[in-house]
Design a protein around this motif. Structure first.
Motif, PDB file in Angstrom:
ATOM      1  N   GLN A   1      -4.661 -12.150   7.492  1.00 58.87           N
ATOM      2  CA  GLN A   1      -3.613 -11.198   7.109  1.00 58.87           C
ATOM      3  C   GLN A   1      -2.649 -10.964   8.262  1.00 58.87           C
ATOM      4  O   GLN A   1      -3.027 -11.029   9.432  1.00 58.87           O
ATOM      5  CB  GLN A   1      -4.231  -9.867   6.691  1.00 58.87           C
ATOM      6  N   PHE A   2      -1.397 -10.661   7.881  1.00 58.03           N
ATOM      7  CA  PHE A   2      -0.364 -10.304   8.837  1.00 58.03           C
ATOM      8  C   PHE A   2       0.332  -9.060   8.307  1.00 58.03           C
ATOM      9  O   PHE A   2       0.861  -9.073   7.188  1.00 58.03           O
ATOM     10  CB  PHE A   2       0.639 -11.447   9.019  1.00 58.03           C
ATOM     11  N   VAL A   3       0.335  -7.990   9.100  1.00 59.74           N
ATOM     12  CA  VAL A   3       0.925  -6.715   8.682  1.00 59.74           C
ATOM     13  C   VAL A   3       2.443  -6.807   8.815  1.00 59.74           C
ATOM     14  O   VAL A   3       2.968  -7.085   9.892  1.00 59.74           O
ATOM     15  CB  VAL A   3       0.368  -5.542   9.515  1.00 59.74           C
ATOM     16  N   LEU A   4       3.131  -6.563   7.690  1.00 61.42           N
ATOM     17  CA  LEU A   4       4.588  -6.635   7.656  1.00 61.42           C
ATOM     18  C   LEU A   4       5.256  -5.308   7.969  1.00 61.42           C
ATOM     19  O   LEU A   4       6.287  -5.266   8.646  1.00 61.42           O
ATOM     20  CB  LEU A   4       5.060  -7.086   6.276  1.00 61.42           C
ATOM     21  N   GLU A   5       4.690  -4.233   7.432  1.00 60.83           N
ATOM     22  CA  GLU A   5       5.319  -2.919   7.621  1.00 60.83           C
ATOM     23  C   GLU A   5       4.283  -1.818   7.466  1.00 60.83           C
ATOM     24  O   GLU A   5       3.231  -2.005   6.869  1.00 60.83           O
ATOM     25  CB  GLU A   5       6.456  -2.710   6.624  1.00 60.83           C
ATOM     26  N   GLY A   6       4.632  -0.656   8.027  1.00 63.62           N
ATOM     27  CA  GLY A   6       3.787   0.515   7.900  1.00 63.62           C
ATOM     28  C   GLY A   6       2.638   0.536   8.887  1.00 63.62           C
ATOM     29  O   GLY A   6       2.491  -0.338   9.739  1.00 63.62           O
ATOM     30  N   GLU A   7       1.838   1.598   8.760  1.00 58.96           N
ATOM     31  CA  GLU A   7       0.620   1.780   9.544  1.00 58.96           C
ATOM     32  C   GLU A   7      -0.456   2.239   8.587  1.00 58.96           C
ATOM     33  O   GLU A   7      -0.219   3.130   7.768  1.00 58.96           O
ATOM     34  CB  GLU A   7       0.828   2.825  10.637  1.00 58.96           C
ATOM     35  N   TYR A   8      -1.628   1.630   8.673  1.00 59.42           N
ATOM     36  CA  TYR A   8      -2.730   2.015   7.802  1.00 59.42           C
ATOM     37  C   TYR A   8      -4.048   1.670   8.482  1.00 59.42           C
ATOM     38  O   TYR A   8      -4.074   1.035   9.544  1.00 59.42           O
ATOM     39  CB  TYR A   8      -2.609   1.373   6.419  1.00 59.42           C
ATOM     40  N   VAL A   9      -5.139   2.096   7.881  1.00 57.30           N
ATOM     41  CA  VAL A   9      -6.472   1.866   8.424  1.00 57.30           C
ATOM     42  C   VAL A   9      -7.162   0.794   7.593  1.00 57.30           C
ATOM     43  O   VAL A   9      -7.116   0.828   6.364  1.00 57.30           O
ATOM     44  CB  VAL A   9      -7.308   3.169   8.407  1.00 57.30           C
TER      45      VAL A   9
ATOM     46  N   TRP B   1     -12.202  -2.522   3.510  1.00 57.42           N
ATOM     47  CA  TRP B   1     -11.494  -1.529   2.695  1.00 57.42           C
ATOM     48  C   TRP B   1     -10.201  -1.159   3.402  1.00 57.42           C
ATOM     49  O   TRP B   1     -10.002  -1.505   4.558  1.00 57.42           O
ATOM     50  CB  TRP B   1     -12.373  -0.301   2.442  1.00 57.42           C
ATOM     51  N   TYR B   2      -9.327  -0.423   2.686  1.00 53.69           N
ATOM     52  CA  TYR B   2      -8.023  -0.023   3.229  1.00 53.69           C
ATOM     53  C   TYR B   2      -7.745   1.436   2.884  1.00 53.69           C
ATOM     54  O   TYR B   2      -8.159   1.922   1.831  1.00 53.69           O
ATOM     55  CB  TYR B   2      -6.892  -0.867   2.617  1.00 53.69           C
ATOM     56  N   ARG B   3      -6.987   2.100   3.764  1.00 55.58           N
ATOM     57  CA  ARG B   3      -6.574   3.485   3.518  1.00 55.58           C
ATOM     58  C   ARG B   3      -5.235   3.722   4.212  1.00 55.58           C
ATOM     59  O   ARG B   3      -5.121   3.537   5.416  1.00 55.58           O
ATOM     60  CB  ARG B   3      -7.645   4.441   4.054  1.00 55.58           C
ATOM     61  N   ASN B   4      -4.223   4.109   3.434  1.00 58.19           N
ATOM     62  CA  ASN B   4      -2.913   4.418   4.010  1.00 58.19           C
ATOM     63  C   ASN B   4      -2.752   5.928   4.049  1.00 58.19           C
ATOM     64  O   ASN B   4      -2.431   6.559   3.046  1.00 58.19           O
ATOM     65  CB  ASN B   4      -1.792   3.780   3.188  1.00 58.19           C
ATOM     66  N   GLU B   5      -2.983   6.499   5.227  1.00 58.94           N
ATOM     67  CA  GLU B   5      -2.894   7.954   5.406  1.00 58.94           C
ATOM     68  C   GLU B   5      -1.490   8.414   5.776  1.00 58.94           C
ATOM     69  O   GLU B   5      -1.249   9.599   5.911  1.00 58.94           O
ATOM     70  CB  GLU B   5      -3.878   8.396   6.496  1.00 58.94           C
ATOM     71  N   SER B   6      -0.556   7.471   5.933  1.00 59.58           N
ATOM     72  CA  SER B   6       0.784   7.835   6.383  1.00 59.58           C
ATOM     73  C   SER B   6       1.675   8.206   5.192  1.00 59.58           C
ATOM     74  O   SER B   6       1.295   8.062   4.035  1.00 59.58           O
ATOM     75  CB  SER B   6       1.413   6.667   7.160  1.00 59.58           C
TER      76      SER B   6
ATOM     77  N   LEU C   1       0.860  -1.184   0.000  1.00 64.66           N
ATOM     78  CA  LEU C   1       0.000   0.000   0.000  1.00 64.66           C
ATOM     79  C   LEU C   1       0.895   1.233   0.000  1.00 64.66           C
ATOM     80  O   LEU C   1       1.576   1.509   0.990  1.00 64.66           O
ATOM     81  CB  LEU C   1      -0.870   0.040   1.263  1.00 64.66           C
ATOM     82  N   GLU C   2       0.920   1.939  -1.109  1.00 64.40           N
ATOM     83  CA  GLU C   2       1.721   3.156  -1.186  1.00 64.40           C
ATOM     84  C   GLU C   2       1.134   4.234  -0.266  1.00 64.40           C
ATOM     85  O   GLU C   2      -0.056   4.192   0.058  1.00 64.40           O
ATOM     86  CB  GLU C   2       1.749   3.671  -2.628  1.00 64.40           C
ATOM     87  N   PRO C   3       1.938   5.218   0.150  1.00 67.60           N
ATOM     88  CA  PRO C   3       1.375   6.335   0.905  1.00 67.60           C
ATOM     89  C   PRO C   3       0.206   6.949   0.120  1.00 67.60           C
ATOM     90  O   PRO C   3       0.298   7.143  -1.091  1.00 67.60           O
ATOM     91  CB  PRO C   3       2.543   7.316   1.029  1.00 67.60           C
TER      92      PRO C   3
END
Length: 120
Positions: free
Chosen positions: A62-70, A95-100, A45-47
């Motif tokens: 799912q397993f989160v590998l990196e970053g922070e997202y909603v 749904w997903y949203r990467n606000e970082s 997920l790109e910024p």
């Protein structure tokens, strides 16, 4: 019976996900590698990435590998980060949203076979 397989990260091809803006998917192990039951995929997920509300016919682990997202699942929003695990049941809107400013990535395991995706 399937043969063992080891794939190097450099051998994985990533493709943009159609309806999602800023998301890409690479199949790590799946039916093409003769995995009999499950596929393991890596998503990025790109910024600023957004993935619209949708449902899948199959469950997702799912397993989160990196970053922070909603991640929205049903009527709830969850802020996730590296080390978090998720279960998205079959048929549940998500749904997903990467606000970082940093990219996010996660591993997603799904059963092999057809998976109908419906945008909501």
């Amino acid at each position: 019976m399937s043969e063992p397989i080891v794939r190097n990260a450099d051998d994985i091809d990533y493709e943009p996900v159609g309806a999602a803006d800023g998301m890409a998917k690479g199949v790590l192990i799946g039916e093409e590698q003769d995995a009999p039951n499950f596929a393991i995929r890596r998503f990025t997920l790109e910024p600023g990435a957004t993935v619209p509300e949708h449902t899948n016919e199959v469950e997702h682990e799912q397993f989160v590998l990196e970053g922070e997202y909603v991640v929205g699942i049903g009527d709830e929003e969850y802020e996730v980060s590296a080390g978090d695990s998720l279960l998205i049941p079959a048929g549940v809107v998500h749904w997903y949203r990467n606000e970082s400013d940093e990219p996010g990535a996660f591993i997603c395991a799904v059963p092999n076979g057809d998976d109908e995706i419906q945008l909501v």
